[in-house]
Design a protein around this motif. Structure first.
Motif, PDB file in Angstrom:
ATOM      1  N   ALA A 142       5.934  17.184  -7.130  1.00 53.46           N
ATOM      2  CA  ALA A 142       7.073  16.275  -6.959  1.00 53.46           C
ATOM      3  C   ALA A 142       6.856  15.365  -5.760  1.00 53.46           C
ATOM      4  O   ALA A 142       7.107  14.145  -5.818  1.00 53.46           O
ATOM      5  CB  ALA A 142       8.362  17.084  -6.791  1.00 53.46           C
ATOM      6  N   LEU A 143       6.384  15.948  -4.651  1.00 48.49           N
ATOM      7  CA  LEU A 143       6.110  15.144  -3.459  1.00 48.49           C
ATOM      8  C   LEU A 143       5.013  14.123  -3.730  1.00 48.49           C
ATOM      9  O   LEU A 143       5.105  12.954  -3.314  1.00 48.49           O
ATOM     10  CB  LEU A 143       5.713  16.065  -2.309  1.00 48.49           C
ATOM     11  N   LEU A 144       3.988  14.542  -4.454  1.00 46.12           N
ATOM     12  CA  LEU A 144       2.901  13.631  -4.792  1.00 46.12           C
ATOM     13  C   LEU A 144       3.407  12.456  -5.613  1.00 46.12           C
ATOM     14  O   LEU A 144       3.080  11.288  -5.329  1.00 46.12           O
ATOM     15  CB  LEU A 144       1.826  14.397  -5.569  1.00 46.12           C
ATOM     16  N   ALA A 145       4.197  12.733  -6.640  1.00 47.08           N
ATOM     17  CA  ALA A 145       4.719  11.664  -7.490  1.00 47.08           C
ATOM     18  C   ALA A 145       5.581  10.693  -6.684  1.00 47.08           C
ATOM     19  O   ALA A 145       5.500   9.467  -6.866  1.00 47.08           O
ATOM     20  CB  ALA A 145       5.527  12.263  -8.641  1.00 47.08           C
ATOM     21  N   MET A 146       6.389  11.231  -5.766  1.00 46.41           N
ATOM     22  CA  MET A 146       7.254  10.371  -4.974  1.00 46.41           C
ATOM     23  C   MET A 146       6.441   9.484  -4.033  1.00 46.41           C
ATOM     24  O   MET A 146       6.702   8.272  -3.914  1.00 46.41           O
ATOM     25  CB  MET A 146       8.226  11.232  -4.164  1.00 46.41           C
ATOM     26  N   VAL A 147       5.441  10.059  -3.382  1.00 42.48           N
ATOM     27  CA  VAL A 147       4.616   9.278  -2.455  1.00 42.48           C
ATOM     28  C   VAL A 147       3.865   8.182  -3.198  1.00 42.48           C
ATOM     29  O   VAL A 147       3.814   7.019  -2.752  1.00 42.48           O
ATOM     30  CB  VAL A 147       3.635  10.208  -1.708  1.00 42.48           C
ATOM     31  N   VAL A 148       3.297   8.522  -4.334  1.00 41.08           N
ATOM     32  CA  VAL A 148       2.555   7.518  -5.111  1.00 41.08           C
ATOM     33  C   VAL A 148       3.483   6.387  -5.561  1.00 41.08           C
ATOM     34  O   VAL A 148       3.131   5.201  -5.468  1.00 41.08           O
ATOM     35  CB  VAL A 148       1.873   8.183  -6.323  1.00 41.08           C
ATOM     36  N   LEU A 174       6.302   5.328  -4.190  1.00 44.01           N
ATOM     37  CA  LEU A 174       6.726   4.495  -3.060  1.00 44.01           C
ATOM     38  C   LEU A 174       5.580   3.626  -2.541  1.00 44.01           C
ATOM     39  O   LEU A 174       5.795   2.477  -2.144  1.00 44.01           O
ATOM     40  CB  LEU A 174       7.277   5.383  -1.944  1.00 44.01           C
ATOM     41  N   LEU A 175       4.368   4.172  -2.538  1.00 46.22           N
ATOM     42  CA  LEU A 175       3.225   3.371  -2.091  1.00 46.22           C
ATOM     43  C   LEU A 175       2.958   2.206  -3.039  1.00 46.22           C
ATOM     44  O   LEU A 175       2.694   1.077  -2.595  1.00 46.22           O
ATOM     45  CB  LEU A 175       1.984   4.256  -1.976  1.00 46.22           C
ATOM     46  N   TRP A 176       3.029   2.453  -4.342  1.00 49.16           N
ATOM     47  CA  TRP A 176       2.829   1.372  -5.310  1.00 49.16           C
ATOM     48  C   TRP A 176       3.942   0.327  -5.182  1.00 49.16           C
ATOM     49  O   TRP A 176       3.677  -0.883  -5.256  1.00 49.16           O
ATOM     50  CB  TRP A 176       2.801   1.926  -6.731  1.00 49.16           C
ATOM     51  N   ARG A 177       5.168   0.780  -4.976  1.00 43.39           N
ATOM     52  CA  ARG A 177       6.280  -0.179  -4.818  1.00 43.39           C
ATOM     53  C   ARG A 177       6.062  -1.060  -3.593  1.00 43.39           C
ATOM     54  O   ARG A 177       6.241  -2.282  -3.649  1.00 43.39           O
ATOM     55  CB  ARG A 177       7.602   0.575  -4.695  1.00 43.39           C
TER      56      ARG A 177
END
Length: 346
Positions: free
Chosen positions: A87-93, A95-98
């Motif tokens: 879940a943390l990985l998906a959120m970080v990815v 936000l970084l792409w955004r």
């Protein structure tokens, strides 16, 4: 001592091609469903679908690739911790792409929308794979129950004991060996369940079963073993081979007065382990039940689906008067498999 409850949540094997395809299809299906609900309410045109895809698709593909790369490490963590890490990985990815697309001057969804959408997709994916695991996981227990019930069938148990009594005076050594084979069968069926066992254990269990049946059936049961080149330390689900050889005896040898030959073959084909069990077809005059009800084969399919998804298969077919069962499953890189000679299989 009170046993600790086992964790209900499970971590999928993200290196598995079937798992990755299911993840991608589920995520895309959720996006399509959300758009079908939201678009009419806001009057969006389909151009918005492609605009939002500029963020959704890179995030989805990036997360999928990273999960496949981290899969061995995630599988070693406690399930709940591993899932929180995903879940943390998906959120970080996300936000970084955004942030990256926004810096390039592209239109991006609001921050809150990205967070909510990422968590919603993550919850749906985790829930689906957990539901699928819980649906299929009883298959191993059912396999043990089916095998144990088969061993406890009166005709098998009584005939086996009668065979021992017959051999005690005539051939004490063979009687002792038969009792050892029976003990091995029950010991394996009542042992603590394991996800995977070495091929050599499966072969030993099949040999023990067939040795007992050979005493009962005598010359009617002939055996051909073609396993010398098999990687005996390759891992496979327990009770994979034994139900196949039992079906071969019950439905291919017992209905035939003249008996027949059961062939067991195992070999390595590139990065896969291949098993074949062949037996004669029942005679035309055999009762309908002689061909079996398929419970053992259906159970084995479910267990292969649970452990390997699309990477393993069970095929059954008739060829040149024989019934053939073929199991093909992957040999993982982490498995300590000897480099056995390779063969090709159709």
């Amino acid at each position: 001592m009170r046993q600790r409850p086992t964790a209900r949540l499970t971590v999928p094997d993200f290196r598995n091609l079937g798992v990755l395809l299911r993840l991608l299809l589920l995520a895309e299906g959720l996006r399509l469903l959300w758009w079908a609900i939201e678009a009419p309410m806001r009057g969006h045109a389909w151009t918005g679908w492609w605009r939002e895809g500029a963020l959704y698709e890179p995030v989805l593909l990036t997360v999928t690739g990273v999960l496949a790369w981290l899969a061995p490490w995630l599988r070693r963590l406690p399930p709940l911790r591993a899932l929180w890490m995903t879940a943390l990985l998906a959120m970080v990815v996300a936000l970084l792409w955004r942030a990256g697309l926004q810096r390039l001057g592209l239109m991006v969804p609001p921050l809150a929308s990205v967070v909510v959408a990422t968590l919603a997709v993550w919850l749906a994916v985790v829930g689906y794979f957990d539901w699928r695991h819980q649906r299929l996981s009883p298959a191993l227990a059912e396999a043990r129950l089916l095998a144990l019930q088969s061993r406890m069938r009166p005709h098998f148990l009584f005939n086996s004991l009668n065979g021992v009594l017959t051999l005690i005076r005539r051939d004490p050594g063979r009687a002792e060996a038969m009792l050892e084979d029976l003990a091995d069968l029950y010991r394996a069926l009542l042992a603590e369940p394991r996800a995977l066992v070495p091929l050599r254990e499966e072969l030993a269990l099949a040999r023990a079963y067939l040795a007992v049946e050979q005493v009962r059936l005598g010359d009617r049961l002939r055996l051909a073993w073609q396993v010398d080149t098999a990687p005996d330390d390759a891992l496979l689900p327990p009770l994979t081979l034994q139900p196949l050889v039992e079906n071969a005896v019950r439905h291919g040898i017992e209905p035939r007065e003249e008996g027949g030959c059961v062939t067991v073959e195992a070999f390595r084909d590139d990065d896969h382990l291949v098993l074949f069990v062949r037996n004669p077809l029942p005679p035309p005059q055999a009762p309908p039940g002689a061909r079996g009800n398929g419970l053992a084969l259906a159970n084995l399919r479910e267990r292969l689906d649970l452990l390997y998804d699309a990477e393993a298969r069970l095929r059954v077919y008739e060829s040149e008067g024989e019934f053939v069962a073929q199991v093909r499953l992957p040999i993982r890189a982490r498995d300590p498999v000897s480099r056995a000679p390779r063969r090709s299989v159709s």
